[in-house]
Scaffold this motif. Structure first.
Motif, PDB file in Angstrom:
ATOM      1  N   VAL A 123       0.847  -1.186   0.000  1.00  0.00           N
ATOM      2  CA  VAL A 123       0.000   0.000   0.000  1.00  0.00           C
ATOM      3  C   VAL A 123       0.888   1.243   0.000  1.00  0.00           C
ATOM      4  N   TYR A 124       0.600   2.179  -0.904  1.00  0.00           N
ATOM      5  CA  TYR A 124       1.329   3.446  -0.954  1.00  0.00           C
ATOM      6  C   TYR A 124       0.868   4.320   0.201  1.00  0.00           C
ATOM      7  N   LYS A 125       1.792   4.679   1.085  1.00  0.00           N
ATOM      8  CA  LYS A 125       1.393   5.321   2.338  1.00  0.00           C
ATOM      9  C   LYS A 125       0.790   6.709   2.136  1.00  0.00           C
ATOM     10  N   ARG A 126       1.112   7.390   1.034  1.00  0.00           N
ATOM     11  CA  ARG A 126       0.586   8.735   0.829  1.00  0.00           C
ATOM     12  C   ARG A 126      -0.792   8.744   0.172  1.00  0.00           C
ATOM     13  N   ASP A 127      -1.207   7.587  -0.328  1.00  0.00           N
ATOM     14  CA  ASP A 127      -2.549   7.439  -0.906  1.00  0.00           C
ATOM     15  C   ASP A 127      -2.900   5.955  -0.844  1.00  0.00           C
ATOM     16  N   PRO A 128      -3.553   5.511   0.236  1.00  0.00           N
ATOM     17  CA  PRO A 128      -3.820   4.080   0.414  1.00  0.00           C
ATOM     18  C   PRO A 128      -4.677   3.457  -0.683  1.00  0.00           C
ATOM     19  N   SER A 129      -5.297   4.281  -1.543  1.00  0.00           N
ATOM     20  CA  SER A 129      -6.045   3.705  -2.655  1.00  0.00           C
ATOM     21  C   SER A 129      -5.113   3.130  -3.717  1.00  0.00           C
ATOM     22  N   ILE A 130      -3.844   3.504  -3.674  1.00  0.00           N
ATOM     23  CA  ILE A 130      -2.841   2.950  -4.592  1.00  0.00           C
ATOM     24  C   ILE A 130      -2.235   1.727  -3.924  1.00  0.00           C
ATOM     25  N   ARG A 131      -2.521   0.570  -4.455  1.00  0.00           N
ATOM     26  CA  ARG A 131      -2.058  -0.679  -3.858  1.00  0.00           C
ATOM     27  C   ARG A 131      -1.904  -1.735  -4.934  1.00  0.00           C
ATOM     28  N   ARG A 132      -1.036  -2.709  -4.663  1.00  0.00           N
ATOM     29  CA  ARG A 132      -0.802  -3.815  -5.591  1.00  0.00           C
ATOM     30  C   ARG A 132      -0.402  -5.043  -4.799  1.00  0.00           C
ATOM     31  N   PRO A 133      -0.518  -6.227  -5.384  1.00  0.00           N
ATOM     32  CA  PRO A 133      -0.024  -7.424  -4.694  1.00  0.00           C
ATOM     33  C   PRO A 133       1.454  -7.265  -4.351  1.00  0.00           C
ATOM     34  N   ARG A 134       1.817  -7.622  -3.129  1.00  0.00           N
ATOM     35  CA  ARG A 134       3.211  -7.472  -2.697  1.00  0.00           C
ATOM     36  C   ARG A 134       4.164  -8.246  -3.604  1.00  0.00           C
ATOM     37  N   GLY A 135       3.714  -9.381  -4.096  1.00  0.00           N
ATOM     38  CA  GLY A 135       4.566 -10.171  -4.973  1.00  0.00           C
ATOM     39  C   GLY A 135       4.955  -9.460  -6.258  1.00  0.00           C
ATOM     40  N   GLU A 136       4.154  -8.462  -6.675  1.00  0.00           N
ATOM     41  CA  GLU A 136       4.476  -7.684  -7.867  1.00  0.00           C
ATOM     42  C   GLU A 136       5.360  -6.489  -7.546  1.00  0.00           C
ATOM     43  N   MET A 137       5.395  -6.100  -6.285  1.00  0.00           N
ATOM     44  CA  MET A 137       6.088  -4.870  -5.910  1.00  0.00           C
ATOM     45  C   MET A 137       7.434  -5.099  -5.237  1.00  0.00           C
ATOM     46  N   VAL A 138       7.737  -6.328  -4.884  1.00  0.00           N
ATOM     47  CA  VAL A 138       9.019  -6.632  -4.249  1.00  0.00           C
ATOM     48  C   VAL A 138       9.768  -7.622  -5.134  1.00  0.00           C
ATOM     49  N   ARG A 139      11.014  -7.292  -5.430  1.00  0.00           N
ATOM     50  CA  ARG A 139      11.849  -8.126  -6.285  1.00  0.00           C
ATOM     51  C   ARG A 139      13.073  -8.598  -5.509  1.00  0.00           C
ATOM     52  N   ILE A 145      18.585 -10.384  -2.201  1.00  0.00           N
ATOM     53  CA  ILE A 145      18.252  -9.181  -1.436  1.00  0.00           C
ATOM     54  C   ILE A 145      16.935  -8.621  -1.957  1.00  0.00           C
ATOM     55  N   ALA A 146      15.955  -8.470  -1.081  1.00  0.00           N
ATOM     56  CA  ALA A 146      14.642  -7.959  -1.479  1.00  0.00           C
ATOM     57  C   ALA A 146      14.691  -6.435  -1.621  1.00  0.00           C
ATOM     58  N   TYR A 147      14.062  -5.926  -2.700  1.00  0.00           N
ATOM     59  CA  TYR A 147      14.005  -4.476  -2.903  1.00  0.00           C
ATOM     60  C   TYR A 147      12.680  -4.093  -3.552  1.00  0.00           C
ATOM     61  N   LEU A 148      12.250  -2.875  -3.299  1.00  0.00           N
ATOM     62  CA  LEU A 148      10.996  -2.374  -3.837  1.00  0.00           C
ATOM     63  C   LEU A 148      11.152  -2.107  -5.327  1.00  0.00           C
ATOM     64  N   ALA A 149      10.110  -2.417  -6.092  1.00  0.00           N
ATOM     65  CA  ALA A 149      10.138  -2.233  -7.538  1.00  0.00           C
ATOM     66  C   ALA A 149      10.445  -0.779  -7.896  1.00  0.00           C
ATOM     67  N   PRO A 150      11.170  -0.545  -8.992  1.00  0.00           N
ATOM     68  CA  PRO A 150      11.618   0.819  -9.316  1.00  0.00           C
ATOM     69  C   PRO A 150      10.484   1.810  -9.511  1.00  0.00           C
ATOM     70  N   GLU A 151       9.361   1.367 -10.116  1.00  0.00           N
ATOM     71  CA  GLU A 151       8.274   2.311 -10.331  1.00  0.00           C
ATOM     72  C   GLU A 151       7.693   2.807  -9.004  1.00  0.00           C
ATOM     73  N   ALA A 152       7.691   1.953  -7.976  1.00  0.00           N
ATOM     74  CA  ALA A 152       7.208   2.377  -6.660  1.00  0.00           C
ATOM     75  C   ALA A 152       8.205   3.308  -5.977  1.00  0.00           C
ATOM     76  N   VAL A 153       9.491   3.019  -6.110  1.00  0.00           N
ATOM     77  CA  VAL A 153      10.513   3.913  -5.547  1.00  0.00           C
ATOM     78  C   VAL A 153      10.381   5.307  -6.163  1.00  0.00           C
ATOM     79  N   LEU A 154      10.197   5.362  -7.473  1.00  0.00           N
ATOM     80  CA  LEU A 154      10.087   6.652  -8.143  1.00  0.00           C
ATOM     81  C   LEU A 154       8.806   7.390  -7.756  1.00  0.00           C
ATOM     82  N   LEU A 155       7.741   6.658  -7.468  1.00  0.00           N
ATOM     83  CA  LEU A 155       6.522   7.304  -6.990  1.00  0.00           C
ATOM     84  C   LEU A 155       6.790   8.034  -5.673  1.00  0.00           C
ATOM     85  N   PHE A 156       7.543   7.421  -4.771  1.00  0.00           N
ATOM     86  CA  PHE A 156       7.917   8.100  -3.529  1.00  0.00           C
ATOM     87  C   PHE A 156       8.785   9.320  -3.822  1.00  0.00           C
TER      88      PHE A 156
END
Length: 206
Positions: A123-139, A145-156
């Motif tokens: 869940v995107y903390k600045r807008d909880p309506s933006i959400r995706r399955p965790r399996g798609e957002m963590v690589r 080493i687990a890391y957040l997907a680049p598109e989510a990092v750039l959204l922050f």
């Protein structure tokens, strides 16, 4: 009682993500590297110096991660203030950062970010309506080493647009695939209407 003077806020000597992963090995709860280091794990190379290291966990899992980092003194961080947490104290509601101090070395090692998603959903903390399955957002890197997907990092990073955020966006943009660009554009348009990065993320056919 700890009588050492408070650490300066800039006393960072952050771990490499590999060190963090080694220390968290065997922890079953979800976690991942975020921020600039997450982008560099995606790139597969350290593209710039990093003054800190951030990783995120679910707020409810805080005690489990505290237990595997016994040599660190944990501090709540919010609105420019940093204060120590008592031995069994959890961060107050609304506080989303915990700075972890290496008492012996007198420096900060890692910034633990608390999120309110679930093991299944990011869940995107600045807008909880933006959400995706965790399996798609963590690589995972080849080293695991687990890391957040680049598109989510750039959204922050879109919120502040510091010099390093602009550089990170410019460096990442050519490597994003169409699906990543479409998702990032839609989320920025929702969270930050009129944002300058939208011009670099043109609408394309799915």
């Amino acid at each position: 009682m700890d009588t050492a003077p408070p650490l300066p806020h800039d006393a960072w000597s952050a771990w490499h993500p590999r060190e963090l992963a080694d220390r968290l090995a065997g922890v079953p709860q979800p976690w991942c590297v975020v921020g600039g280091w997450a982008l560099d794990l995606w790139h597969g190379v350290e593209t710039r110096p990093h003054e800190d290291l951030e990783f995120t966990i679910l707020r409810a899992d805080f005690p489990a991660f505290r237990a595997v980092l016994p040599d660190l003194r944990l501090h709540a961080a919010d609105d420019g203030k940093v204060w120590p947490l008592a031995e069994n104290e959890t961060p107050p509601a609304g506080v989303a950062q915990v700075w972890c101090a290496d008492v012996a070395a007198r420096c900060w090692r890692v910034d633990m970010m608390l999120e309110d998603g679930t093991p299944e959903t990011w869940v995107y903390k600045r807008d909880p309506s933006i959400r995706r399955p965790r399996g798609e957002m963590v690589r995972l890197t080849e080293e695991g080493i687990a890391y957040l997907a680049p598109e989510a990092v750039l959204l922050f990073k879109a919120k502040h647009r510091r010099d390093k955020d602009e550089a990170d966006f410019s460096r990442a943009l050519p490597k994003l695939n169409e699906a990543e660009r479409r998702w990032l554009r839609a989320c920025i348009a929702r969270a930050f209407p009129g944002h300058a990065w939208l011009d670099a993320l043109p609408v394309t056919r799915p």
